[in-house]
Design an enzyme around this catalytic site. Structure first.
Site, PDB file in Angstrom:
ATOM      1  N   GLY A  38       0.791  -1.222   0.094  1.00 45.91           N
ATOM      2  CA  GLY A  38      -0.165   0.248   0.097  1.00 45.91           C
ATOM      3  C   GLY A  38       0.685   1.230   0.046  1.00 45.91           C
ATOM      4  O   GLY A  38       0.556   2.280  -0.766  1.00 45.91           O
ATOM      5  N   HIS A 174       6.066   3.221  11.715  1.00 43.81           N
ATOM      6  CA  HIS A 174       5.282   1.961  11.476  1.00 43.81           C
ATOM      7  C   HIS A 174       4.861   1.181  12.644  1.00 43.81           C
ATOM      8  O   HIS A 174       3.827   0.199  12.498  1.00 43.81           O
ATOM      9  CB  HIS A 174       5.580   1.533  10.457  1.00 43.81           C
ATOM     10  CG  HIS A 174       5.264   2.261   9.186  1.00 43.81           C
ATOM     11  ND1 HIS A 174       4.418   2.294   8.299  1.00 43.81           N
ATOM     12  CD2 HIS A 174       6.325   3.172   8.475  1.00 43.81           C
ATOM     13  CE1 HIS A 174       4.472   3.118   7.167  1.00 43.81           C
ATOM     14  NE2 HIS A 174       5.650   3.753   7.552  1.00 43.81           N
ATOM     15  N   ASP A 382       1.032  -5.291  17.465  1.00 47.46           N
ATOM     16  CA  ASP A 382       1.390  -5.018  16.213  1.00 47.46           C
ATOM     17  C   ASP A 382       1.049  -3.425  16.069  1.00 47.46           C
ATOM     18  O   ASP A 382       0.344  -2.701  16.505  1.00 47.46           O
ATOM     19  CB  ASP A 382       0.402  -5.454  15.329  1.00 47.46           C
ATOM     20  CG  ASP A 382       0.995  -5.960  13.909  1.00 47.46           C
ATOM     21  OD1 ASP A 382       1.628  -5.200  13.533  1.00 47.46           O
ATOM     22  OD2 ASP A 382       0.333  -6.996  13.401  1.00 47.46           O
ATOM     23  N   ASP A 696      15.570  34.878  32.316  1.00 47.57           N
ATOM     24  CA  ASP A 696      16.591  33.509  32.003  1.00 47.57           C
ATOM     25  C   ASP A 696      15.756  32.323  31.896  1.00 47.57           C
ATOM     26  O   ASP A 696      16.432  31.344  31.315  1.00 47.57           O
ATOM     27  CB  ASP A 696      17.660  33.546  33.054  1.00 47.57           C
ATOM     28  CG  ASP A 696      16.932  33.076  34.441  1.00 47.57           C
ATOM     29  OD1 ASP A 696      16.228  33.651  34.776  1.00 47.57           O
ATOM     30  OD2 ASP A 696      17.208  32.014  34.846  1.00 47.57           O
TER      31      ASP A 696
HETATM   32  P1  ADQ Z   1       4.165  -5.837   8.982  1.00 43.10           P
HETATM   33  O1  ADQ Z   1       4.828  -6.142  10.247  1.00 43.10           O
HETATM   34  O2  ADQ Z   1       4.900  -6.300   7.652  1.00 43.10           O
HETATM   35  O3  ADQ Z   1       4.235  -4.104   8.900  1.00 43.10           O
HETATM   36  P2  ADQ Z   1       1.122  -5.942   8.310  1.00 43.10           P
HETATM   37  O4  ADQ Z   1       0.741  -4.694   8.732  1.00 43.10           O
HETATM   38  O5  ADQ Z   1       0.294  -7.112   8.581  1.00 43.10           O
HETATM   39  O6  ADQ Z   1       2.581  -6.291   9.182  1.00 43.10           O
HETATM   40  O7  ADQ Z   1       1.412  -6.071   6.752  1.00 43.10           O
HETATM   41  C1  ADQ Z   1       1.988  -7.118   6.343  1.00 43.10           C
HETATM   42  C2  ADQ Z   1       1.669  -6.919   4.747  1.00 43.10           C
HETATM   43  O8  ADQ Z   1       2.395  -8.203   4.097  1.00 43.10           O
HETATM   44  C3  ADQ Z   1       0.383  -7.067   4.426  1.00 43.10           C
HETATM   45  O9  ADQ Z   1      -0.112  -6.157   3.328  1.00 43.10           O
HETATM   46  C4  ADQ Z   1       0.181  -8.377   3.834  1.00 43.10           C
HETATM   47  O10 ADQ Z   1      -1.040  -8.810   2.948  1.00 43.10           O
HETATM   48  C5  ADQ Z   1       1.243  -9.173   3.249  1.00 43.10           C
HETATM   49  N1  ADQ Z   1       1.525 -10.230   3.838  1.00 43.10           N
HETATM   50  C6  ADQ Z   1       1.765 -10.900   4.845  1.00 43.10           C
HETATM   51  N2  ADQ Z   1       2.041 -12.304   4.599  1.00 43.10           N
HETATM   52  C7  ADQ Z   1       1.894 -12.494   3.324  1.00 43.10           C
HETATM   53  C8  ADQ Z   1       1.884 -13.803   2.622  1.00 43.10           C
HETATM   54  N3  ADQ Z   1       2.258 -14.804   3.088  1.00 43.10           N
HETATM   55  N4  ADQ Z   1       1.993 -13.644   1.303  1.00 43.10           N
HETATM   56  C9  ADQ Z   1       1.676 -12.370   0.712  1.00 43.10           C
HETATM   57  N5  ADQ Z   1       1.645 -11.447   1.335  1.00 43.10           N
HETATM   58  C10 ADQ Z   1       1.689 -11.268   2.733  1.00 43.10           C
HETATM   59  C11 ADQ Z   1       4.516  -3.261   9.603  1.00 43.10           C
HETATM   60  C12 ADQ Z   1       4.096  -3.016  11.045  1.00 43.10           C
HETATM   61  C13 ADQ Z   1       2.637  -2.812  10.973  1.00 43.10           C
HETATM   62  C14 ADQ Z   1       1.941  -2.027  10.189  1.00 43.10           C
HETATM   63  C15 ADQ Z   1       2.713  -1.729   8.759  1.00 43.10           C
HETATM   64  C16 ADQ Z   1       2.272  -0.508   8.028  1.00 43.10           C
HETATM   65  O11 ADQ Z   1       4.702  -3.938  11.781  1.00 43.10           O
HETATM   66  O12 ADQ Z   1       1.878  -3.041  12.397  1.00 43.10           O
HETATM   67  O13 ADQ Z   1       0.364  -1.953  10.182  1.00 43.10           O
HETATM   68  O14 ADQ Z   1       4.067  -1.854   8.997  1.00 43.10           O
HETATM   69  O15 ADQ Z   1       2.547   0.480   8.853  1.00 43.10           O
END
Ligand code: ADQ
Length: 753
Positions: A38, A174, A382, A696
């Site tokens: 995103g 993040h 998270d 001061d």
């Molecule tokens: P992440 O710890 O990476 O991000 P998350 O927010 O869940 O955690 O994002 C993971 C992304 O990877 C999602 O878009 C998901 O669709 C994709 N993904 C996960 N497993 C996958 C798989 N097996 N195959 C394909 N795609 C997969 C960090 C922080 C989060 C925060 C984000 C954004 O740890 O808390 O939400 O940044 O700020």
């Protein structure tokens, strides 16, 4: 791009990784892997609109000078405006696997026992952050705004601020920011806070992370703060809670019109017909609660036998950070759990868990999200969690259920989800059972409320707001604080004084007219000072006031005999006119009942701090710790202020730090009010031509801020200030005042002659 599209400056995005990753291949040499998260999607249009650039690590540090690799990086720069930072392998390891992911990551996610710190990792972290700085500086143009992302680059804002003091810098974290008792455990915590505070604007996913950050900055660095800002080095840093969104159409578009995705969705529907699909998607990380989830699932099958054969649990886990031992152990633990549960419950027709340890393509993911009856999103901690939002986007007006950990940042804006505590496996299993049994109508209602919000608060809205807020915060900085104040041009000041028919002098006492002493009661004004003030006050063209935080008792005792001298005690809460010799209260209806509640808190701190004392004034309670051990005193003062802030949040009282004091008083009792009051009281001089204020400490900043633009504001000392000028110490100020007194005298003798 047309010329006028760039008037607001380019956006420079800086993050650990670029939307592209460099991969070494055995055959052709090098390959570019593209990530379609995103963030990359959201930044794309903004970068285009502003002609902006993206700076990040290429992802592969081996063989930096190899020709094919160089060619690939050049192509990124030319075609996409992505500029790679080269980090030598040995630095990358300490930076990325080391301080970033074995120190910051576990601690910020509340796993202090997993924290692993090595001084050489810290050095690598500094080194890598400097390399990012260098690449940013290489490309930076006047007017650019810089947006730094995440915990790997927490030193970068300050490094950039040092190099380009008026740069416009924003920072987004993040991951969570931990509560201050946990953050305090962090080795190099001061440097890290200082580093990130180089920004003009810092945003977090939730308000609670913001508060944690603020509390840490307050306690560890002793900064002044308002609810949404911190003051450091004469600058304001604005704080904000701004949860990231997703780009919903990245999922919905393919579900609507991509043949492969639609086919896959239909296949999955067919395959799971008559069964409920529970879905979990994570990076394979200990913060995501994967073993806990499997144990909960086992419990669910045990306590609800009717679900056996009727549910399928699909866990997709993409491996990450595999060079770190903890992650290897986790992988093993998960493999074992899956084996045990499937071994225990499988039948020839049914396998309870489908476990895929790999990344899957977007189309597969979207199809799964759309068929899943329940998304099981239960990280132990998270920052936000995008999976929860992606699932909701793909459900549309469906009747899927979102089970969400209350420890994911997303919980603070997804109240219609079923919130659970993932550590409580028993209750989580019960919630899942209940959620599955809910009538479809109720499930749809919840989902549709969630869906509206996910679509509205998308990643584009997030990016636009961040940038708008950053622009605003950095412009406010430029407007508010001028350059470092210059040394007072004494001759000019004397001349201006001499040439004015009406003058007003507003002088702080402790630290300004006299140096600090250890015990406040010992700061008796020397005879020379009394004589000096007497001479100045004797001149009818000069109105002069001592404006102090002191009590009226102190000021009266020392100065009541000086004819013509105005006194403002307790920061201007009460004023004494030299004519009436009476004190006038600023708020006649004021009561001090509040002291009963506040005093015990201060007493507790006094008891803990040898050499500290409490002073009671009419409008204030003050804890003095000048004689206490300096470091211990500072540390306790920060803690006291943050305790008091919580306690006083809904009152008119404010707790603030002064020079080796913590003072609690009503917010309205501040020096900013004094000039207005003096002007009211002494109306003939309302057209004062020469106005000078000297002070001061932080309370004097209120006074400086309230004075007209052309006033002579003088800070005594070398702290950050909004005053225009500076003098080194009280001695220099008294010399200046002596020059004024002499100049006034000469003028009188002229007039007489
Ligand atoms: P992440 O710890 O990476 O991000 P998350 O927010 O869940 O955690 O994002 C993971 C992304 O990877 C999602 O878009 C998901 O669709 C994709 N993904 C996960 N497993 C996958 C798989 N097996 N195959 C394909 N795609 C997969 C960090 C922080 C989060 C925060 C984000 C954004 O740890 O808390 O939400 O940044 O700020």
């Amino acid at each position: 791009m047309s010329a006028n599209e760039n008037t607001d400056g380019r956006l420079v995005v800086v993050s650990n990784r670029l939307p592209f990753t460099l991969k070494r291949t055995t055959g052709e040499g090098w390959r570019t892997d593209k990530s379609t998260g995103g963030l990359a999607t959201a930044m794309g249009p903004i970068l285009k609109r502003t002609g902006g650039i993206w700076i990040g690590w290429s992802g592969d540090s081996s063989d930096p000078l190899e020709e094919g690799r160089q060619r690939m990086l050049k192509r990124w720069a030319k075609r996409e405006s992505y500029f790679a930072v080269d980090i030598p392998a040995e630095v990358a390891e300490g930076f990325y696997e080391g301080y970033s992911n074995q120190t910051l990551w576990p601690l910020f996610h509340q796993f202090p026992s997993l924290l692993n710190f090595r001084p050489e990792h810290w050095q690598a972290y500094i080194d890598a952050n400097r390399r990012f700085r260098d690449v940013v500086l290489e490309h930076l143009q006047p007017g650019d705004i810089i947006w730094v992302h995440d915990y790997q680059l927490m030193l970068l804002p300050e490094l950039l601020r040092e190099a380009v003091p008026d740069a416009r810098i924003g920072f987004f974290l993040h991951i969570p920011f931990p509560s201050s008792p946990i953050f305090r455990l962090l080795p190099r915590r001061e440097e890290l806070l200082q580093g990130v505070l180089g920004a003009d604007y810092i945003a977090f996913h939730t308000y609670s992370y913001l508060q944690h950050f603020r509390a840490s900055a307050l306690r560890i660095l002793g900064l002044d703060s308002r609810m949404d800002a911190l003051e450091i080095g004469g600058r304001s840093v604005r704080l904000d809670a701004l949860p990231i969104g997703i780009a919903p159409r990245e999922f919905t578009d393919i579900l609507e019109s991509d043949e492969e995705t639609i086919k896959r969705r239909d296949e999955l529907r067919e395959r799971f017909k008559g069964r409920r699909v529970l879905l979990a998607v994570d990076r394979l990380d200990y913060t995501k609660g994967i073993p806990e989830r499997f144990r909960t699932f086992r419990r669910l099958l045990k306590q609800a036998p009717e679900l056996r054969g009727k549910v399928n649990f699909i866990q997709i886990a993409v491996p990450s950070r595999e060079l770190i031992p903890m992650y290897k152990e986790l992988r093993q633990e998960v493999d074992e759990l899956v084996g045990q549960i499937n071994g225990e419950y499988s039948t020839p027709d049914w396998t309870p868990i489908t476990y895929m340890r790999r990344g899957i393509p977007r189309s597969e993911l979207a199809a799964l999200y759309s068929v899943a009856d329940l998304a099981w999103v239960t990280p132990l901690r998270d920052g936000l969690n995008l999976v929860a939002k992606e699932y909701v986007a793909c459900q549309g007006d469906g009747d899927g259920v979102l089970v969400l950990s209350e420890f994911a940042g997303a919980a603070s804006e997804m109240g219609e989800a079923f919130l659970v505590n993932p550590y409580d496996e028993e209750r989580t299993a019960e919630t899942i059972e209940r959620a599955l049994a809910l009538p479809a109508e109720e499930r749809s209602e919840r989902m549709s409320a969630l869906h509206k919000r996910v679509v509205r608060n998308n990643v584009f809205a997030w990016g636009d707001r961040f940038i708008a807020n950053l622009r605003e915060a950095s412009s406010a900085r430029v407007d508010k604080f001028s350059e470092k104040p210059q040394a007072l041009p004494v001759e000019d000041a004397v001349r201006a004084f001499q040439q004015s028919a009406h003058r007003r002098l507003l002088l702080d006492y402790d630290g300004t007219l006299v140096p600090y002493v250890n015990r406040p009661q010992d700061a008796v004004p020397p005879t020379g000072l009394i004589q000096l003030l007497t001479r100045l006050a004797a001149d009818p063209a000069t109105a002069i006031a001592v404006v102090s935080g002191r009590s009226r008792r102190d000021l009266e005792k020392w100065f009541s005999e000086v004819p013509g001298l105005w006194l403002a005690a307790e920061h201007g809460a009460i004023i004494r006119s030299p004519e009436t010799k009476g004190w006038e209260l600023y708020r006649p209806a004021y009561t001090d009942d509040w002291k009963e509640q506040v005093a015990p808190v201060l007493e507790h701190f006094m008891d803990r701090t040898p050499g500290s004392l409490i002073e009671e004034k009419e409008f204030a309670l003050v804890w003095h710790y000048r004689m206490a051990d300096p470091e211990f005193g500072e540390w306790l003062a920060n803690e006291l202020v943050s305790n008091l802030e919580q306690m006083l949040a809904d009152t008119e009282l404010r707790a603030s730090r002064g020079n080796k004091i913590v003072e609690v008083k009503p917010g309205w009792a501040n020096k900013g009010e004094v000039l207005a009051r003096l002007t009211e009281a002494a109306s003939p001089a309302a057209d004062t031509e020469f106005c000078l204020a000297a002070g001061d400490d932080r309370t004097d900043e209120d006074l400086f801020a309230s004075l007209p633009e052309d006033a002579w504001t003088i800070h005594i000392g070398d702290r950050p200030t909004r005053a225009k000028y500076r003098l080194s110490n009280s001695q220099e100020l008294r010399e200046l005042l002596t020059r004024f007194a002499d100049a006034g005298l000469r003028q009188e003798s002229h007039a007489a002659g």
